[in-house]
Motif scaffolding. Structure first.
Motif, PDB file in Angstrom:
ATOM      1  N   ARG A  49       0.845  -1.198   0.000  1.00  0.00           N
ATOM      2  CA  ARG A  49       0.000   0.000   0.000  1.00  0.00           C
ATOM      3  C   ARG A  49       0.878   1.245   0.000  1.00  0.00           C
ATOM      4  NH1 ARG A  49      -2.516   2.959   4.393  1.00  0.00           N
ATOM      5  NH2 ARG A  49      -1.590   1.432   5.829  1.00  0.00           N
ATOM      6  N   HIS A  50       0.649   2.100  -0.971  1.00  0.00           N
ATOM      7  CA  HIS A  50       1.421   3.340  -1.073  1.00  0.00           C
ATOM      8  C   HIS A  50       0.993   4.290   0.040  1.00  0.00           C
ATOM      9  CE1 HIS A  50       2.067   7.503  -2.496  1.00  0.00           C
ATOM     10  NE2 HIS A  50       3.178   7.020  -2.990  1.00  0.00           N
ATOM     11  N   LEU A  51       1.979   4.832   0.768  1.00  0.00           N
ATOM     12  CA  LEU A  51       1.704   5.762   1.856  1.00  0.00           C
ATOM     13  C   LEU A  51       2.070   7.202   1.515  1.00  0.00           C
ATOM     14  CD1 LEU A  51       3.003   3.724   4.944  1.00  0.00           C
ATOM     15  CD2 LEU A  51       0.647   3.947   4.151  1.00  0.00           C
ATOM     16  N   ALA A  52       3.230   7.376   0.926  1.00  0.00           N
ATOM     17  CA  ALA A  52       3.708   8.728   0.632  1.00  0.00           C
ATOM     18  C   ALA A  52       4.848   8.637  -0.363  1.00  0.00           C
ATOM     19  CB  ALA A  52       4.178   9.425   1.906  1.00  0.00           C
ATOM     20  N   SER A  53       5.087   9.741  -1.067  1.00  0.00           N
ATOM     21  CA  SER A  53       6.208   9.780  -2.009  1.00  0.00           C
ATOM     22  C   SER A  53       6.547  11.223  -2.334  1.00  0.00           C
ATOM     23  CB  SER A  53       5.872   9.010  -3.292  1.00  0.00           C
ATOM     24  OG  SER A  53       4.745   9.577  -3.943  1.00  0.00           O
ATOM     25  N   GLY A  54       7.728  11.399  -2.871  1.00  0.00           N
ATOM     26  CA  GLY A  54       8.203  12.698  -3.310  1.00  0.00           C
ATOM     27  C   GLY A  54       9.310  12.473  -4.321  1.00  0.00           C
ATOM     28  N   PRO A  55       9.949  13.535  -4.778  1.00  0.00           N
ATOM     29  CA  PRO A  55      11.022  13.377  -5.758  1.00  0.00           C
ATOM     30  C   PRO A  55      12.164  12.526  -5.204  1.00  0.00           C
ATOM     31  CG  PRO A  55      10.326  15.670  -5.608  1.00  0.00           C
ATOM     32  CD  PRO A  55       9.681  14.948  -4.463  1.00  0.00           C
TER      33      PRO A  55
END
Length: 272
Positions: A6-12
């Motif tokens: 499950r994807h929780l968070a992301s950024g560059p």
């Protein structure tokens, strides 16, 4: 073998996933490949992990370390299932983080695992709390801090941080002003670091050294402080104050207010 991600968070350059595996002794391990640099925090269950850097048994509080492009296997000979909080970094982003860590020369993990060491206990607890609360800002900060903390622990270096330079103090001062001017908006760590012309890891380290809090903690304290002033100064509904202060829901606001101030928003208002 059944794995739910499950994807929780992301950024560059970084991503955080919640990973639940239900494999057991009846499931044969198979070879996989790390597509990114990986640091997985084991929060429940146990399993065996084998990669080119070594092998080991992982349990709650320990860390799985994966080098980009390296093959690995996970097995569950001793029980069924595990639960991990997986931080994944693009190689270039990870190298940029390590460039700001004093004394670190290697760009790959020399070991496959890291045991549950006391130095990382508080950070890992913060990671789990951020996962459970869906706190993207806190997860971003943990992702940056965790990378530097792991390689520092592995290198076993104990260097005292130097005093911040006048230039660094100026950068942090400017960052504080930017946070204050955007207190009701999300303030990503990556954006603050970019505006300060610093790497995220170096910015976070110097910010904590100067301010005593991380940028995310400082933003929360600032929001709560302003909310407390409105509670004292007006009869506006508490929910309206919470939303206007940048909190997504009333329960989160109440919980964090009580944690920092020591009483509920309603009790605090009655004190006036």
């Amino acid at each position: 073998m059944s794995t739910t991600t499950r994807h929780l968070a992301s950024g560059p350059g970084w991503t955080v996933h919640d990973v639940v595996c239900t494999a057991g002794p009846q499931d044969r391990p198979y070879e996989e490949r790390h597509e990114t640099v990986s640091i997985a925090v084991v929060t429940a269950g146990t399993f065996q992990y084998r990669t080119t850097a070594g092998s080991g048994l992982l349990g709650p509080g320990s860390l799985l370390l994966g080098n980009h492009g390296h093959c690995f296997e996970c097995g569950h000979e001793h029980g069924i299932g595990d639960h991990c909080l997986s931080f994944q970094y693009e190689p270039g982003f990870f190298e940029g983080l390590l460039a700001a860590v004093p004394g670190v020369r290697r760009r790959e993990f020399p070991a496959a695992t890291l045991p549950a060491v006391p130095e990382l206990a508080a950070m890992l607890a913060n990671a789990e709390a951020a996962r459970d609360a869906g706190d993207v800002g806190a997860l971003e900060e943990v992702a940056v801090r965790l990378a530097g903390a792991v390689v520092t622990t592995l290198s076993n270096k104990r260097r005292r941080d130097r005093s911040p330079s006048r230039r660094d103090e100026q950068r942090i001062s400017d960052a504080l002003r930017r946070i204050e001017s955007r207190v009701d908006e999300p303030v990503p760590l990556a954006g603050l670091a970019r505006e300060a012309a610093m790497s995220p890891y170096h910015f976070l380290r110097v910010f904590r050294q100067v301010v005593g809090l991380t940028p995310h903690q400082y933003l929360l304290r600032l929001r709560l402080h302003r909310a407390a002033l409105r509670l004292r100064r007006s009869d506006e509904p508490i929910a309206a104050i919470a939303y206007d202060s940048g909190f997504g829901d009333l329960s989160t606001f109440n919980r964090r207010f009580r944690r920092i101030v020591g009483v509920s928003p309603r009790a605090y208002r009655l004190r006036r």
